[in-house]
Design a protein around this motif. Structure first.
Motif, short mmCIF file in Angstrom:
data_model
loop_
_atom_site.label_atom_id
_atom_site.label_comp_id
_atom_site.label_asym_id
_atom_site.label_seq_id
_atom_site.Cartn_x
_atom_site.Cartn_y
_atom_site.Cartn_z
N ARG A 123 41.05 83.37 -2.46
CA ARG A 123 41.26 82.61 -1.22
C ARG A 123 42.00 81.32 -1.54
N ASN A 124 43.12 81.09 -0.87
CA ASN A 124 43.87 79.85 -1.04
C ASN A 124 43.16 78.71 -0.33
N ILE A 125 43.24 77.52 -0.92
CA ILE A 125 42.62 76.33 -0.36
C ILE A 125 43.72 75.46 0.26
N GLU A 126 43.50 75.02 1.47
CA GLU A 126 44.50 74.20 2.14
C GLU A 126 44.72 72.89 1.39
N GLU A 169 48.05 70.66 -3.27
CA GLU A 169 47.89 70.77 -4.72
C GLU A 169 47.81 72.20 -5.21
N GLY A 170 48.13 73.18 -4.36
CA GLY A 170 48.10 74.57 -4.79
C GLY A 170 46.70 75.04 -5.15
N GLY A 171 45.71 74.64 -4.39
CA GLY A 171 44.33 75.02 -4.71
C GLY A 171 44.01 76.45 -4.33
N PHE A 172 43.13 77.08 -5.09
CA PHE A 172 42.65 78.42 -4.75
C PHE A 172 41.27 78.62 -5.38
N ALA A 173 40.56 79.60 -4.85
CA ALA A 173 39.25 79.98 -5.38
C ALA A 173 39.24 81.49 -5.58
N VAL A 174 38.56 81.93 -6.63
CA VAL A 174 38.51 83.35 -6.98
C VAL A 174 37.06 83.74 -7.23
N TRP A 175 36.66 84.88 -6.69
CA TRP A 175 35.36 85.46 -6.98
C TRP A 175 35.56 86.75 -7.77
#
Length: 424
Positions: free
Chosen positions: A241-244, A247-253
Motif C-alpha cells: 500500500r502506497n502512503i500519501e 517522500e515515496g512512502g509505502f507499507a508492505v505486509w
C-alpha cells in the motif's frame, strides 16, 4: 529487429486460406474459465488475502498462477479449440505447415500474428488462432515457447509487449492473454524473467507483478524450497500500500509459510514485491560461512535480514523498518485468576515487537546482480536487535501456530540520519 507484419513474397499466395479472422474467432471463443492441465480448472479470479486490520488497503484481484504445461496441443489446455465452428478453418490453414515453407518464414509470420493478438487484447483471447500458430511451429520444428521469449521486437519479447499493451480496464471474468502466453512459454529463461520484470516496471503494474511471482514459471525458488513447499503449502503472501505524501512512502505486509523450517533447510527465504516504481527483494538468510555482506562482516550461522533492489529498478535512498509483532497477547488486568495455576501467564509485560532498521548509508541503494557490496544491499543481523534471536527458537511467540511468520515493512524513499519513526 522489428518484425515485418506483411507476409514474405513466397507466402503471399499461400496458404489458400488465411488464419481464421480475429473478429470471427474472438466472437466464437467461449468466455470464462480455462484449464491448466488434465482435469484441473483454473478459477478466473479470486481476492487477495485480507490486509491486516491496521491498514486500509483496498481489496485487489489477481489471476491464479498458470500451471506448467506443454505447448503442443492447446485443445487439452484451452476450451474452444475443438469447437466445430473453428476447426474447419484451422485444418485448412495448417497447410501453412507444409515443408515448402522455411522455418524462418513460419517463425516471422507466426510472430506477426501473435503481435496482432497482443494489439487486440480487449477483444479476448483467440484460441483457434493460437492453436494454428502452435501447429505451424510444430510442423517446422520451431519451438513455440522460445519464439514467445525471443527479444525480436524493439529489443523485447512478445510477452513484454503483451504486458505493456494489456488493457487497464479489462473484464475480470475473461481469460487473460498474458496468463495464456506465460503458460505456453514455459520454461522461462533468466533473460525472459528479466524482460517480464522490465514490462511490469514500464507498465507500472505492481498487481500483475504479484500475479506473476505466484507462477512456477516466474518464481525463482530453490530446489529445497520447492520440496518443502510442495503443492499443498500456499506461496508467500505480499500486499503493498502506497502512503500519501512527497517522500515515496509505502507499507508492505508479508506472510511467509513454514518460516523456521525453510531457514534451517534451504538457508534462505526470498520475497519480491513491487512498490514505488521499483522491484524490491527482502531476504531472510542463514550464513553458511564467514561472509562480508553490505559492508559488514558476519560469522557462520548468523540469521540475517537484507533489503535490495532488482534490475532494472532505478537507484534510490531508502529509510525503512521491519516490524514483527509478538503473537501472544498480554492477559487483560484481573483475568489471571481465571487460569489454572500451572497455566497462568507470567504477570509481566509482553515481549516487545522485533524492529529492524534498514536504511541506506553513504550512497543510494543500487541494483547489482550477485553483489553483496554496501551500495547494493542493506543487511542487519537479527541478534543486533532486542529479542531478534527469538525468531530462531522453537515455540517462539513471534511464529504463528502454523509455522508462518508475518512481518510489516514501513519505508520512505528519502535520505535521513534520524532514528525517529519511519512513517508517522
Amino acid at each position: 529487429m522489428v518484425i515485418d507484419k506483411s507476409l514474405p513474397d513466397d507466402l503471399a499466395d499461400t496458404p489458400p486460406e488465411a488464419p481464421p479472422s480475429y473478429d470471427s474467432t474472438v466472437r466464437q471463443t467461449p468466455r470464462g474459465t480455462y484449464a491448466s492441465g488434465a482435469g484441473q480448472t483454473w478459477e478466473s479470479y479470486r481476492s487477495l488475502p485480507p490486509v491486516p486490520p491496521d491498514s486500509a488497503s483496498p481489496t485487489s484481484k489477481f489471476v491464479p498462477s498458470p500451471s506448467p504445461t506443454g505447448a503442443g496441443d492447446l485443445s487439452s489446455l484451452l476450451p474452444g479449440l475443438s469447437d466445430a465452428k473453428g476447426k474447419g478453418k484451422l485444418s485448412s490453414w495448417l497447410r501453412f505447415g507444409q515443408p515448402t515453407k522455411t522455418a524462418k518464414q513460419v517463425k516471422s509470420t507466426v510472430a506477426s500474428i501473435i503481435y496482432d493478438l497482443v494489439n487486440t487484447q480487449e477483444d479476448g483471447v483467440s484460441y483457434p488462432v493460437l492453436d494454428s500458430c502452435i501447429e505451424a511451429c510444430k510442423a517446422h520444428d520451431v519451438p513455440f515457447s522460445e519464439l514467445l521469449q525471443e527479444t525480436s521486437l524493439e529489443g523485447h519479447s512478445l510477452m513484454y509487449w503483451a504486458i505493456v499493451k494489456r488493457p487497464q480496464q479489462r473484464k475480470m471474468e475473461e481469460p487473460d492473454l498474458v496468463a495464456v502466453l506465460l503458460s505456453l512459454a514455459e520454461p522461462l529463461s533468466d533473460s525472459a524473467v528479466y524482460d517480464l520484470q522490465c514490462a511490469c516496471l514500464d507498465a507500472s503494474d505492481g498487481e500483475l507483478f504479484q500475479q506473476l511471482r505466484r507462477s512456477p514459471a516466474f518464481a525463482r525458488l530453490s530446489g529445497a524450497d520447492r520440496l518443502l513447499l510442495g503443492p499443498s503449502v500456499p506461496p508467500d503472501d505480499v500486499q503493498v500500500r502506497n502512503i500519501e505524501g512527497e517522500e515515496g512512502g509505502f507499507a508492505v505486509w508479508i506472510r511467509i509459510p513454514i518460516f523456521q523450517k525453510r531457514m534451517r533447510v534451504a538457508k534462505s527465504v526470498n520475497v519480491e514485491f513491487f512498490a514505488r516504481g521499483r522491484i524490491w527483494q527482502v531476504r531472510f538468510m542463514t550464513t553458511t560461512k564467514s561472509e562480508l555482506i553490505g559492508g559488514k562482516h558476519f560469522d557462520k550461522g548468523k540469521w540475517l535480514i537484507t533489503l535490495s533492489l532488482l534490475d532494472p529498478s532505478p537507484p534510490t535512498w531508502v529509510d525503512s523498518r521491519m516490524i514483527i509483532n509478538n503473537l501472544i497477547p498480554v492477559p487483560p488486568p484481573g483475568t489471571l485468576s481465571t487460569y489454572p495455576l500451572a497455566q497462568q501467564p507470567k504477570a509481566k509485560k509482553n515481549s516487545p515487537s522485533v524492529e529492524v532498521r534498514l536504511k541506506t548509508g553513504n550512497g543510494t541503494l543500487t541494483p547489482k546482480a550477485n553483489s553483496w557490496d554496501a551500495n547494493s544491499v542493506i543487511c542487519v543481523a537479527l541478534d543486533e536487535t532486542p529479542v531478534g534471536n527469538n525468531l530462531q527458537y522453537d515455540g517462539s511467540s513471534y511464529i504463528a501456530s502454523d509455522g508462518s511468520l508475518s512481518v510489516r515493512i514501513e519505508a520512505k524513499l528519502t535520505k535521513t540520519d534520524s532514528d525517529d519513526c519511519v512513517i508517522c
